[in-house]
Design an enzyme around this catalytic site. Structure first.
Site, PDB file in Angstrom:
ATOM      1  N   HIS A   1      -9.264  -9.805   0.762  1.00 18.18           N
ATOM      2  CA  HIS A   1      -8.966  -9.567   2.180  1.00 18.18           C
ATOM      3  C   HIS A   1     -10.128 -10.212   2.914  1.00 18.18           C
ATOM      4  CE1 HIS A   1      -7.696  -6.859   5.673  1.00 18.18           C
ATOM      5  NE2 HIS A   1      -8.769  -7.514   6.096  1.00 18.18           N
TER       6      HIS A   1
ATOM      7  N   HIS B   1       1.853   3.899   8.170  1.00 16.32           N
ATOM      8  CA  HIS B   1       1.185   5.006   8.873  1.00 16.32           C
ATOM      9  C   HIS B   1       2.278   5.679   9.700  1.00 16.32           C
ATOM     10  CE1 HIS B   1      -2.827   3.419   7.899  1.00 16.32           C
ATOM     11  NE2 HIS B   1      -2.394   2.231   8.271  1.00 16.32           N
TER      12      HIS B   1
ATOM     13  N   ASN C   1      -6.651   0.774  -2.194  1.00 17.39           N
ATOM     14  CA  ASN C   1      -7.309   1.568  -1.133  1.00 17.39           C
ATOM     15  C   ASN C   1      -6.597   2.902  -0.889  1.00 17.39           C
ATOM     16  OD1 ASN C   1      -5.146   0.068  -0.030  1.00 17.39           O
ATOM     17  ND2 ASN C   1      -5.988   0.179   2.033  1.00 17.39           N
TER      18      ASN C   1
ATOM     19  N   HIS D   1       0.881  -1.174   0.000  1.00 21.57           N
ATOM     20  CA  HIS D   1       0.000   0.000   0.000  1.00 21.57           C
ATOM     21  C   HIS D   1       0.919   1.224   0.000  1.00 21.57           C
ATOM     22  CE1 HIS D   1      -3.530  -2.450   1.375  1.00 21.57           C
ATOM     23  NE2 HIS D   1      -2.589  -3.144   1.991  1.00 21.57           N
ATOM     24  N   PHE D   2       0.967   1.957  -1.114  1.00 18.10           N
ATOM     25  CA  PHE D   2       1.902   3.079  -1.213  1.00 18.10           C
ATOM     26  C   PHE D   2       1.233   4.455  -1.078  1.00 18.10           C
ATOM     27  CE2 PHE D   2       5.631   0.682  -3.486  1.00 18.10           C
ATOM     28  CZ  PHE D   2       6.005   0.137  -2.274  1.00 18.10           C
ATOM     29  N   ARG D   3      -0.076   4.495  -0.847  1.00 19.90           N
ATOM     30  CA  ARG D   3      -0.757   5.722  -0.354  1.00 19.90           C
ATOM     31  C   ARG D   3      -0.920   6.867  -1.346  1.00 19.90           C
ATOM     32  NH1 ARG D   3      -2.679   2.491   3.337  1.00 19.90           N
ATOM     33  NH2 ARG D   3      -1.371   2.135   5.158  1.00 19.90           N
TER      34      ARG D   3
ATOM     35  N   HIS E   1      -2.843 -12.461   2.667  1.00 20.00           N
ATOM     36  CA  HIS E   1      -2.388 -12.535   4.072  1.00 20.00           C
ATOM     37  C   HIS E   1      -3.195 -13.502   4.960  1.00 20.00           C
ATOM     38  CE1 HIS E   1      -5.502  -9.502   4.180  1.00 20.00           C
ATOM     39  NE2 HIS E   1      -4.726  -8.475   3.992  1.00 20.00           N
TER      40      HIS E   1
ATOM     41  N   ASP F   1       2.260  -6.785   2.576  1.00 20.06           N
ATOM     42  CA  ASP F   1       1.164  -5.920   3.016  1.00 20.06           C
ATOM     43  C   ASP F   1       1.734  -4.621   3.606  1.00 20.06           C
ATOM     44  OD1 ASP F   1      -1.382  -5.020   3.549  1.00 20.06           O
ATOM     45  OD2 ASP F   1      -1.688  -6.295   5.304  1.00 20.06           O
TER      46      ASP F   1
HETATM   47  O1  DOR Z   1      -3.580  -3.535   8.507  1.00 19.44           O
HETATM   48  C1  DOR Z   1      -3.889  -3.261   7.364  1.00 19.44           C
HETATM   49  N1  DOR Z   1      -3.567  -2.070   6.828  1.00 19.44           N
HETATM   50  N2  DOR Z   1      -4.581  -4.147   6.637  1.00 19.44           N
HETATM   51  C2  DOR Z   1      -5.100  -3.836   5.424  1.00 19.44           C
HETATM   52  O2  DOR Z   1      -5.744  -4.643   4.842  1.00 19.44           O
HETATM   53  C3  DOR Z   1      -4.941  -2.456   4.899  1.00 19.44           C
HETATM   54  C4  DOR Z   1      -3.737  -1.848   5.428  1.00 19.44           C
HETATM   55  C5  DOR Z   1      -3.643  -0.364   5.122  1.00 19.44           C
HETATM   56  O3  DOR Z   1      -3.826  -0.005   3.954  1.00 19.44           O
HETATM   57  O4  DOR Z   1      -3.346   0.399   6.030  1.00 19.44           O
END
Ligand code: DOR
Length: 435
Positions: free
Chosen positions: A176, A305, A94, A62-64, A230, A301
């Site tokens: 997921h 944050h 996402n 997840h590179f935001r 996962h 995964d």
């Molecule tokens: O812990 C998680 N963080 N699980 C996920 O499925 C999404 C991910 C996120 O994008 O922060």
């Protein structure tokens, strides 16, 4: 003249054996591989004493970008990948806005082309409304379904919506798997709890098992290619051990192998993720599932944050940990401890993900295969240090752990992108193709 010549390397072969050899790259490919090569290259590396591996393919990050670039963007995430020996990644939808249309996908591809230093591919996210888009948008590695809500707004939890997606189309569906209804009910039951250990109780093993059972049943009903992201519980490993159709694959992430609920005491909300970390029994079952081939490969995964966000009191703290930069040294350290083999590492982290997602020509060091490589040092241990990390969030749940197998060089398409702690100015990745 070759683009790159690597001399005196210990070169990993797909069967886990090694050869002492030279390797020359041209046109993005491994052009020659021989005990001694009397050739010249625009760049030449003396690899003496180090192990040359196929570049890692991380099939879940997840590179935001777009939306939360203060946590990571496609540039910083890809640089972290390169530092960790990862030469290709598959990124999740996402983001904000989510990748749920051709337009959002094109936007990500354009951003990636301008800043990614390793190869990139993207999932398209399913919603209850975008059936046409998920089957048409291209290029994508697959459709991502959040059956349970996590970071971001994507969610398809109603069985009739899920059935419609499984019934229509042929593309790989990656799930997921957490049962949203059960998680919501349990959240209400545990509402008074503010200790992060409640996270693993709310999102319990049964929540994961029920969703995995549903996805498996739909995949069997429609013979639909399914990938379970996962995997985290011993019950899911048992389920797949009893019943895993040839068109189903599953992955595990290092956090579910190496961390468990005991880590809440030491690290608190830093190790909060979805699906949550579980027990030592689950760790052991996941390792066994990997060794037996019930679990096909490893992803990270990578879910960055900031420390400030992660240190909010539970349950305001977000779920997820960074990981793309540490997965290969973590697993090579496990190998050095005798917990897995060089053949397994390559299957789990290199050609396994390539095969599952139909990425041609990657994941093995053989003549004519793509020259995506990483040269690692197994002889020297080095601790994970937050201040050295390339991920924008600058922390790791493994900070302080002494690991071997850190890359000295990472090579993409026959060109050095990472060299002893530095990213080369001209480093660029390519969009991945999917068969
Ligand atoms: O812990 C998680 N963080 N699980 C996920 O499925 C999404 C991910 C996120 O994008 O922060």
């Amino acid at each position: 003249m070759y683009d790159l010549v690597i001399r005196n390397a210990v070169i990993a072969q797909p069967d886990g054996s090694t050869i002492a050899a030279d390797l020359a790259c041209a046109g993005g490919r491994i052009a020659r591989l021989a005990a001694t090569l009397d050739v010249t290259g625009k760049e030449s590396i003396d690899a003496a004493g180090r192990l040359l591996l196929p570049g890692v393919i991380d099939p879940q990050v997840h590179f935001r970008e777009p939306g939360n670039e203060h946590k990571e963007d496609l540039g910083s995430g890809s640089r972290a990948a390169a530092r960790g020996g990862v030469t290709s990644f598959l990124e999740m939808p996402n983001t904000d806005p989510p990748t749920t249309s051709q337009q959002a996908l094109d936007d990500k591809l354009a951003r990636a082309a301008s800043k990614c230093v390793v190869n990139y591919g993207f999932f398209i996210g399913a919603t209850p409304q975008n059936l046409e888009e998920i089957n048409r948008a291209a290029p994508v590695c697959g459709i991502k379904i959040f059956m349970g809500a996590s970071t971001g707004s994507l969610l398809v939890s109603e069985p009739h919506d899920l059935e419609r997606i499984f019934a229509n189309g042929t593309r790989l569906i990656a799930v997921h798997a957490e049962n949203e209804a059960r998680v919501r009910e349990r959240k209400a039951q545990f509402a008074g709890r503010t200790d992060v250990a409640a996270h693993s109780e709310i999102r319990d093993n049964e929540s994961a098992l029920q969703a995995t059972e549903l996805a498996l049943a739909l995949s069997k009903k429609y013979r639909r290619r399914l990938h379970i992201l996962h995997l985290s519980t011993h019950e899911e490993v048992d389920l797949l051990r009893r019943d895993k159709p040839s068109w189903v694959t599953a992955e595990v992430i290092p956090n579910h192998l190496l961390l468990n609920v005991d880590d809440y005491g030491r690290q608190g909300t830093l190790v909060q993720m979805n699906p949550p970390i579980r027990t030592a029994r689950d760790n052991a079952a996941l390792w066994a599932g990997l060794h037996d081939g019930i679990i096909d490969f490893i992803a990270t995964d990578h879910a960055p944050h900031t420390l400030q966000e992660k240190r909010r009191p539970y349950p305001q703290s977000p779920s997820g940990m960074p990981g793309v930069e540490t997965s290969l040294p973590l697993m090579l350290t496990e190998m050095a401890a005798g917990h897995c083999t060089l053949a397994e590492i390559q299957r789990w982290m290199c050609y396994g993900p390539a095969q599952a997602y139909g990425i041609p020509n990657k994941g093995k060091i053989l003549e004519d295969w793509d020259a995506d490589l990483t040269l690692v040092d197994l002889a020297h241990a080095r601790a994970v240090r937050n201040e050295e990390l390339f991920t924008r969030v600058g922390w790791s749940p493994y900070a302080g752990r002494e690991l071997v197998g850190w890359p000295d060089y990472t090579v993409v398409a026959g060109r050095v992108v990472f060299d002893h702690g530095r990213i080369r100015d001209d480093a660029r990745g390519q969009p991945l193709r999917f068969n």
